[in-house]
Write a protein that holds these residues in place. Sequence first.
Motif, PDB file in Angstrom:
ATOM      1  N   LEU A 138      17.828  33.190  42.373  1.00  0.00           N
ATOM      2  CA  LEU A 138      16.327  33.285  41.647  1.00  0.00           C
ATOM      3  C   LEU A 138      16.628  32.000  40.601  1.00  0.00           C
ATOM      4  CD1 LEU A 138      15.446  36.839  40.662  1.00  0.00           C
ATOM      5  CD2 LEU A 138      14.673  35.705  42.565  1.00  0.00           C
ATOM      6  N   VAL A 139      17.686  31.890  40.058  1.00  0.00           N
ATOM      7  CA  VAL A 139      17.955  30.549  39.313  1.00  0.00           C
ATOM      8  C   VAL A 139      17.795  29.307  40.071  1.00  0.00           C
ATOM      9  CG1 VAL A 139      19.545  29.482  37.775  1.00  0.00           C
ATOM     10  CG2 VAL A 139      19.310  31.956  37.546  1.00  0.00           C
ATOM     11  N   CYS A 140      18.357  29.474  41.324  1.00  0.00           N
ATOM     12  CA  CYS A 140      18.461  28.253  42.155  1.00  0.00           C
ATOM     13  C   CYS A 140      16.959  27.780  42.472  1.00  0.00           C
ATOM     14  CB  CYS A 140      19.045  28.498  43.380  1.00  0.00           C
ATOM     15  SG  CYS A 140      20.864  28.555  43.331  1.00  0.00           S
ATOM     16  N   LEU A 141      16.217  28.735  42.777  1.00  0.00           N
ATOM     17  CA  LEU A 141      14.687  28.665  43.185  1.00  0.00           C
ATOM     18  C   LEU A 141      14.167  27.884  41.929  1.00  0.00           C
ATOM     19  CD1 LEU A 141      12.051  28.519  44.695  1.00  0.00           C
ATOM     20  CD2 LEU A 141      11.847  30.935  43.878  1.00  0.00           C
ATOM     21  N   ASN A 142      14.192  28.551  40.562  1.00  0.00           N
ATOM     22  CA  ASN A 142      13.685  27.885  39.440  1.00  0.00           C
ATOM     23  C   ASN A 142      12.249  27.502  39.835  1.00  0.00           C
ATOM     24  OD1 ASN A 142      13.952  24.795  39.951  1.00  0.00           O
ATOM     25  ND2 ASN A 142      16.080  25.539  39.963  1.00  0.00           N
ATOM     26  N   THR A 143      11.838  26.488  39.222  1.00  0.00           N
ATOM     27  CA  THR A 143      10.346  25.997  39.668  1.00  0.00           C
ATOM     28  C   THR A 143      10.163  25.028  40.616  1.00  0.00           C
ATOM     29  OG1 THR A 143      10.390  24.798  37.788  1.00  0.00           O
ATOM     30  CG2 THR A 143       9.198  26.700  37.147  1.00  0.00           C
ATOM     31  N   TYR A 144      11.000  25.057  41.465  1.00  0.00           N
ATOM     32  CA  TYR A 144      11.068  24.416  42.730  1.00  0.00           C
ATOM     33  C   TYR A 144       9.985  25.077  43.718  1.00  0.00           C
ATOM     34  CZ  TYR A 144      12.913  21.149  46.444  1.00  0.00           C
ATOM     35  OH  TYR A 144      13.150  20.256  47.144  1.00  0.00           O
ATOM     36  N   GLY A 326      14.755  26.942  30.727  1.00  0.00           N
ATOM     37  CA  GLY A 326      13.333  27.467  30.865  1.00  0.00           C
ATOM     38  C   GLY A 326      12.637  27.335  32.417  1.00  0.00           C
ATOM     39  N   PHE A 327      13.861  26.920  33.566  1.00  0.00           N
ATOM     40  CA  PHE A 327      13.581  26.626  34.578  1.00  0.00           C
ATOM     41  C   PHE A 327      12.515  25.465  35.006  1.00  0.00           C
ATOM     42  CE2 PHE A 327      14.368  31.218  36.591  1.00  0.00           C
ATOM     43  CZ  PHE A 327      15.531  31.180  36.179  1.00  0.00           C
ATOM     44  N   GLU A 328      12.776  24.518  34.046  1.00  0.00           N
ATOM     45  CA  GLU A 328      11.774  23.371  34.048  1.00  0.00           C
ATOM     46  C   GLU A 328      12.209  22.543  35.235  1.00  0.00           C
ATOM     47  OE1 GLU A 328      10.962  19.520  31.076  1.00  0.00           O
ATOM     48  OE2 GLU A 328      12.454  21.054  30.453  1.00  0.00           O
ATOM     49  N   HIS A 329      11.135  22.240  35.958  1.00  0.00           N
ATOM     50  CA  HIS A 329      11.483  21.491  37.202  1.00  0.00           C
ATOM     51  C   HIS A 329      12.121  20.173  36.992  1.00  0.00           C
ATOM     52  CE1 HIS A 329      10.732  20.520  41.479  1.00  0.00           C
ATOM     53  NE2 HIS A 329      10.447  19.226  41.061  1.00  0.00           N
ATOM     54  N   VAL A 330      11.825  19.215  36.010  1.00  0.00           N
ATOM     55  CA  VAL A 330      12.475  18.097  35.872  1.00  0.00           C
ATOM     56  C   VAL A 330      13.124  18.227  34.406  1.00  0.00           C
ATOM     57  CG1 VAL A 330      11.984  15.634  35.902  1.00  0.00           C
ATOM     58  CG2 VAL A 330      10.895  16.876  37.429  1.00  0.00           C
ATOM     59  N   GLY A 331      14.254  18.489  34.407  1.00  0.00           N
ATOM     60  CA  GLY A 331      14.901  18.666  32.946  1.00  0.00           C
ATOM     61  C   GLY A 331      16.243  18.214  33.120  1.00  0.00           C
ATOM     62  N   SER A 332      17.054  18.181  32.053  1.00  0.00           N
ATOM     63  CA  SER A 332      18.460  17.971  31.900  1.00  0.00           C
ATOM     64  C   SER A 332      19.357  19.220  32.301  1.00  0.00           C
ATOM     65  CB  SER A 332      18.751  17.439  30.712  1.00  0.00           C
ATOM     66  OG  SER A 332      18.601  18.448  29.607  1.00  0.00           O
ATOM     67  N   TRP A 333      18.717  20.458  32.217  1.00  0.00           N
ATOM     68  CA  TRP A 333      19.828  21.581  32.689  1.00  0.00           C
ATOM     69  C   TRP A 333      20.398  21.762  33.911  1.00  0.00           C
ATOM     70  CZ3 TRP A 333      18.788  26.190  35.580  1.00  0.00           C
ATOM     71  CH2 TRP A 333      17.355  26.002  36.218  1.00  0.00           C
ATOM     72  N   LEU A 420      12.377  35.557  33.690  1.00  0.00           N
ATOM     73  CA  LEU A 420      12.614  33.995  33.257  1.00  0.00           C
ATOM     74  C   LEU A 420      11.686  33.286  34.582  1.00  0.00           C
ATOM     75  CD1 LEU A 420      13.097  32.058  31.372  1.00  0.00           C
ATOM     76  CD2 LEU A 420      15.400  31.879  32.481  1.00  0.00           C
ATOM     77  N   LEU A 421      12.071  33.534  35.742  1.00  0.00           N
ATOM     78  CA  LEU A 421      11.427  32.812  36.784  1.00  0.00           C
ATOM     79  C   LEU A 421       9.754  33.277  36.826  1.00  0.00           C
ATOM     80  CD1 LEU A 421      11.755  31.389  39.633  1.00  0.00           C
ATOM     81  CD2 LEU A 421      11.888  33.807  40.574  1.00  0.00           C
ATOM     82  N   MET A 422       9.218  34.420  36.625  1.00  0.00           N
ATOM     83  CA  MET A 422       8.001  34.694  36.608  1.00  0.00           C
ATOM     84  C   MET A 422       7.483  34.103  35.458  1.00  0.00           C
ATOM     85  SD  MET A 422       7.562  38.764  37.985  1.00  0.00           S
ATOM     86  CE  MET A 422       8.829  39.364  36.726  1.00  0.00           C
ATOM     87  N   SER A 423       7.920  34.003  34.432  1.00  0.00           N
ATOM     88  CA  SER A 423       7.408  33.131  33.269  1.00  0.00           C
ATOM     89  C   SER A 423       7.163  31.907  33.378  1.00  0.00           C
ATOM     90  CB  SER A 423       8.160  33.613  32.171  1.00  0.00           C
ATOM     91  OG  SER A 423       7.942  33.054  30.817  1.00  0.00           O
ATOM     92  N   ALA A 424       8.139  31.326  34.125  1.00  0.00           N
ATOM     93  CA  ALA A 424       8.032  29.824  34.065  1.00  0.00           C
ATOM     94  C   ALA A 424       7.169  29.376  35.235  1.00  0.00           C
ATOM     95  CB  ALA A 424       9.569  29.366  34.708  1.00  0.00           C
TER      96      ALA A 424
END
Length: 587
Positions: A138-144, A326-333, A420-424
């Motif tokens: 789920l973390v790998c998916l993030n907001t992809y 925050g599962f941001e699509h384009v971020g530094s994390w 976290l995934l659903m919220s993002a």
Amino acid sequence: MVHADDLTIEERPIPATRKRAPRAFLLAAGTLLLSAAVVARIGRFGFNPTDQGFVLAQVWRVLHGEIPHVDFLGPRPFGSAYLHLIDHLVPAPLMIGSSFVMMVQLIVATFALAAFLTGTSPLDWGPLRLGLVFAAALVCLNTYPLMAWHTVDGVFLVAIGWWALDSGLRSGSRWRRLLGLFCLGFAIIVKQSFVFAAPIGLLILLFHPAAPPKKWPRLLGDVLVLGAAPLLYFGMVTVAGGLPSAIEQLTGGTQTWGKSLIRFWETDFNGRADPRTYILPVLLAVAVIAVAWSFRERLGEPGRWLRVVMGLCVGAVVVFIVADGGFEHVGSWPITLLWLFVAVAVLDAVVRKRLPWQYLSVAALGWMASLSWGYPLPGLLTGILALGVLEAVVPPDLPRVPKLAGGALGATAFVLAGLLLMSAHDKAPYADRPQGELTQDLGDVAPSMRGVRTNPSVHAYVAQLRGCLDHYPASRVAVLPHNSFVAPIFGVRNPFPMDWAIPIEMTGDSPERMVEAAERLDREGDYLVLFQTVDPVSLSEGEPVPRAVTADAPTIGLSSVEGRIKDTLGGARVACGSFAGFWAPAR
């Protein structure tokens, strides 16, 4: 390090084999159920006319007998067009089915990389590791976006390839070794940035600790299997006369080498928390754990507790980085996690007393995935990077966690990742409005988009296209510069050799081939060529779509090719909805 549990099914007694079969069934069922749940709750919300449908358009061309680099062009090889033929076999509307396949790929890739890192079989994992790996997916998916995409395919094939090769060599399983080699070769023809996975696979084949004695006939056969997919692909292109053009296309693009990973150290984060500050404490903790492990016999129980405390501190940092990102699509994390992962590779070397080749391989895969013009980040590997850090800092001599406690901890991690995934996604679906504003179902425009929800502006845009096709019937339809979903969704043929007619995609002789296609259309007729007047960014922002424009309205032009095509086409100038273009009925 080979454990008794790493033995293959063939080496186990029959009772153990029977015990593992239900586990395999449950893992497969869990993967399918989770994929369906993610698509139902997340994947069907949001639609981007620019990106979604890009790979499906290539599949549509292949289904109609077109040959890559001959009939259709691009700066990447088109292996994904063949891999995603399976999308049409899913018993669901095409867009939903394609999202489902992508999620299955991501979960399987996460499982394969976790097994590759740990040298264990998923069939032997306890509830704690299973829960953590599902959470990592789920973390790998993030907001992809959940859509067919060549980068996802590359990660999937490399993950399967390395895991199957490694486990095949350790167990002596010939079919698994050959499957791994074939997948690594296939990865090359979905995107050339994954070409580096093949030499890494060769190094594993040659220097694996469990590799059998070198025999040239066997090695030659293995190399042929590794090269099978590229040989078949480029052999087909060569026979069709497209090899010179293919070389121009594949080598003529703007080069990228993962600059974002290096610029991470030079970036000014403009008042935001500097993610680089998280790396130093992790490095210190890793150093302490490594020293304490090296002197574990002298330090005894206090040393073990010191390693546990340091491991918990590293785990807390990793969890904070994922949550703070925050599962941001384009971020530094994602980059922060990659550098932490590289740091703990040193710890893996100290504990296992060997070159940390699994960690270095996965880090290299993160770099390969970031070789992109549009998304230069290892976002698709964030979950496995985080999990790999946690795996490295767990003391090997830690007592086994009771199943009940491990299951509770794994379930907690999975639930938190899901929340976290659903919220993002609810706040920011890929290239669309927040989920509360996605009130329109695209199924009333096209059956293959049933279940996909978007904002009213995108719905109006797609519905206008449907109306244009009905009002100006033609067998060959194109909507320039980039609306690749039109052909596979509405069942028409794109007469131009590109689905993304944008400058960075037009390498080699692509511009001339686009104009030649327009000249051929003008001679033959039976076409509808539309040009969009609405910027895709305004669609994702939910701005109103004009109900009608004039036939000479200004259109979106990203290169000189659009103007040359307009000058070539001699059909009737038409306008429908927010589109303007040319129509010539069948003669």
